[in-house]
Design a protein around this motif. Structure first.
Motif, PDB file in Angstrom:
ATOM      1  N   ASN A 197      22.394  -4.964 -21.796  1.00  0.00           N
ATOM      2  CA  ASN A 197      21.991  -6.105 -22.518  1.00  0.00           C
ATOM      3  C   ASN A 197      22.375  -7.598 -22.024  1.00  0.00           C
ATOM      4  O   ASN A 197      22.806  -8.452 -22.840  1.00  0.00           O
ATOM      5  N   ILE A 198      22.288  -7.712 -20.806  1.00  0.00           N
ATOM      6  CA  ILE A 198      22.698  -8.970 -20.292  1.00  0.00           C
ATOM      7  C   ILE A 198      21.555  -9.378 -19.488  1.00  0.00           C
ATOM      8  O   ILE A 198      20.853  -8.814 -18.369  1.00  0.00           O
ATOM      9  N   ARG A 258      14.329 -20.003  -5.132  1.00  0.00           N
ATOM     10  CA  ARG A 258      15.692 -20.091  -5.042  1.00  0.00           C
ATOM     11  C   ARG A 258      16.426 -19.378  -6.152  1.00  0.00           C
ATOM     12  O   ARG A 258      17.627 -18.991  -5.818  1.00  0.00           O
ATOM     13  N   PHE A 259      16.047 -19.455  -7.358  1.00  0.00           N
ATOM     14  CA  PHE A 259      16.356 -18.645  -8.448  1.00  0.00           C
ATOM     15  C   PHE A 259      15.775 -17.361  -8.704  1.00  0.00           C
ATOM     16  O   PHE A 259      14.603 -17.227  -8.594  1.00  0.00           O
ATOM     17  N   THR A 260      16.572 -16.514  -9.412  1.00  0.00           N
ATOM     18  CA  THR A 260      16.025 -15.167  -9.726  1.00  0.00           C
ATOM     19  C   THR A 260      16.671 -14.731 -11.172  1.00  0.00           C
ATOM     20  O   THR A 260      17.770 -14.826 -11.345  1.00  0.00           O
ATOM     21  N   ILE A 261      15.444 -14.394 -11.918  1.00  0.00           N
ATOM     22  CA  ILE A 261      16.085 -13.992 -13.332  1.00  0.00           C
ATOM     23  C   ILE A 261      15.880 -12.576 -13.479  1.00  0.00           C
ATOM     24  O   ILE A 261      14.862 -11.876 -12.969  1.00  0.00           O
ATOM     25  N   SER A 262      16.721 -11.998 -13.856  1.00  0.00           N
ATOM     26  CA  SER A 262      16.579 -10.494 -14.112  1.00  0.00           C
ATOM     27  C   SER A 262      17.664 -10.184 -15.698  1.00  0.00           C
ATOM     28  O   SER A 262      18.340 -10.820 -16.062  1.00  0.00           O
ATOM     29  N   ILE A 317      11.609 -14.163 -18.641  1.00  0.00           N
ATOM     30  CA  ILE A 317      11.261 -12.817 -18.203  1.00  0.00           C
ATOM     31  C   ILE A 317      10.953 -11.847 -19.480  1.00  0.00           C
ATOM     32  O   ILE A 317      11.792 -12.382 -20.484  1.00  0.00           O
ATOM     33  N   ARG A 318      10.359 -10.816 -19.539  1.00  0.00           N
ATOM     34  CA  ARG A 318      10.102 -10.327 -20.897  1.00  0.00           C
ATOM     35  C   ARG A 318      11.586  -9.307 -21.091  1.00  0.00           C
ATOM     36  O   ARG A 318      12.324  -8.959 -20.074  1.00  0.00           O
ATOM     37  N   TRP A 319      11.688  -8.957 -22.291  1.00  0.00           N
ATOM     38  CA  TRP A 319      12.753  -8.134 -22.667  1.00  0.00           C
ATOM     39  C   TRP A 319      13.077  -7.028 -22.066  1.00  0.00           C
ATOM     40  O   TRP A 319      14.018  -6.535 -21.535  1.00  0.00           O
ATOM     41  N   ARG A 320      11.853  -6.456 -21.344  1.00  0.00           N
ATOM     42  CA  ARG A 320      11.760  -5.210 -20.663  1.00  0.00           C
ATOM     43  C   ARG A 320      11.988  -5.395 -19.367  1.00  0.00           C
ATOM     44  O   ARG A 320      11.864  -4.739 -18.502  1.00  0.00           O
ATOM     45  N   ASN A 321      12.586  -6.603 -18.855  1.00  0.00           N
ATOM     46  CA  ASN A 321      12.835  -6.936 -17.512  1.00  0.00           C
ATOM     47  C   ASN A 321      11.385  -6.944 -16.574  1.00  0.00           C
ATOM     48  O   ASN A 321      11.505  -6.356 -15.655  1.00  0.00           O
ATOM     49  N   THR A 322      10.440  -7.492 -17.036  1.00  0.00           N
ATOM     50  CA  THR A 322       9.321  -7.663 -16.493  1.00  0.00           C
ATOM     51  C   THR A 322       8.667  -8.890 -16.450  1.00  0.00           C
ATOM     52  O   THR A 322       9.092  -9.664 -17.193  1.00  0.00           O
ATOM     53  N   SER A 353      13.590  -7.672 -30.885  1.00  0.00           N
ATOM     54  CA  SER A 353      12.336  -6.830 -30.847  1.00  0.00           C
ATOM     55  C   SER A 353      12.146  -6.774 -29.277  1.00  0.00           C
ATOM     56  O   SER A 353      12.434  -7.402 -28.101  1.00  0.00           O
ATOM     57  N   SER A 354      11.767  -5.394 -28.764  1.00  0.00           N
ATOM     58  CA  SER A 354      11.493  -4.958 -27.417  1.00  0.00           C
ATOM     59  C   SER A 354      10.380  -5.902 -26.665  1.00  0.00           C
ATOM     60  O   SER A 354      10.138  -5.899 -25.484  1.00  0.00           O
ATOM     61  N   SER A 355       9.588  -6.702 -27.490  1.00  0.00           N
ATOM     62  CA  SER A 355       8.442  -7.419 -27.206  1.00  0.00           C
ATOM     63  C   SER A 355       8.673  -8.753 -26.834  1.00  0.00           C
ATOM     64  O   SER A 355       8.095  -9.526 -26.572  1.00  0.00           O
ATOM     65  N   GLY A 356      10.259  -9.202 -27.123  1.00  0.00           N
ATOM     66  CA  GLY A 356      10.691 -10.353 -26.873  1.00  0.00           C
ATOM     67  C   GLY A 356      10.695 -10.966 -25.438  1.00  0.00           C
ATOM     68  O   GLY A 356      10.379 -10.306 -24.455  1.00  0.00           O
ATOM     69  N   VAL A 357      10.942 -12.176 -25.426  1.00  0.00           N
ATOM     70  CA  VAL A 357      10.774 -12.989 -23.975  1.00  0.00           C
ATOM     71  C   VAL A 357      12.365 -13.770 -23.786  1.00  0.00           C
ATOM     72  O   VAL A 357      12.625 -14.225 -24.945  1.00  0.00           O
ATOM     73  N   LEU A 358      13.123 -13.579 -22.993  1.00  0.00           N
ATOM     74  CA  LEU A 358      14.271 -14.214 -22.467  1.00  0.00           C
ATOM     75  C   LEU A 358      14.057 -15.477 -21.606  1.00  0.00           C
ATOM     76  O   LEU A 358      13.467 -15.362 -20.692  1.00  0.00           O
ATOM     77  N   GLY A 359      14.490 -16.260 -21.808  1.00  0.00           N
ATOM     78  CA  GLY A 359      14.405 -17.587 -20.877  1.00  0.00           C
ATOM     79  C   GLY A 359      15.611 -18.334 -20.337  1.00  0.00           C
ATOM     80  O   GLY A 359      16.739 -18.276 -21.242  1.00  0.00           O
ATOM     81  N   TRP A 360      15.722 -19.254 -19.328  1.00  0.00           N
ATOM     82  CA  TRP A 360      16.670 -19.823 -19.194  1.00  0.00           C
ATOM     83  C   TRP A 360      15.949 -21.562 -19.093  1.00  0.00           C
ATOM     84  O   TRP A 360      14.710 -21.599 -18.585  1.00  0.00           O
TER      85      TRP A 360
END
Length: 122
Positions: free
Chosen positions: A77-78, A67-71, A51-56, A29-36
């Motif tokens: 799709n990475i 120190r860390f950056t999520i993108s 970060i949200r699936w749409r990179n926001t 889903s494009s409304s998903g969330v990705l986490g580390w």
């Protein structure tokens, strides 16, 4: 169904940088969330960034903020985690995960990668 696969871990010295990648296959889903998340030896798994699936709307744990950056590379799709100024306390197995809500609690994430080891020597 989405599958996640992390890569990019390794052994580095304190102060070095690493970039972790998480390749996502399948549809989500494009409304998903990705986490580390990460699990240090002898400790419970902890939230690192999301970060949200749409990179926001990136959000970070206080321990890695600055120190860390999520993108995310949407066309490829990475998911990435750029880690700079690494410290020995960053040593852990790092996991990427997919969830449906903008939450740092791992219980909101339903799909996980297998993890990649990061070791930081002092």
């Amino acid at each position: 169904q989405v599958q996640l696969a992390e890569s990019g871990g390794g052994s580095v010295q304190a102060g070095d940088s690493l970039r972790l990648s998480c390749a996502a296959s399948g549809r989500a889903s494009s409304s998903g969330v990705l986490g580390w998340f990460r699990r240090a030896p002898g400790k419970e798994r902890e939230f690192v960034a999301l970060i949200r699936w749409r990179n926001t709307s990136p959000f970070y744990a206080d321990s890695v903020k600055g120190r860390f950056t999520i993108s995310r590379d949407n066309p490829k799709n990475i998911l990435y985690l750029q880690m700079n100024s690494l410290k020995p306390e960053d040593t852990a197995v790092y996991y990427c995960a997919l969830g449906d809500q903008y939450e740092r609690d791992e219980r909101f994430y339903h799909t996980w990668g297998q993890g990649t080891q990061v070791t930081v020597a002092s």
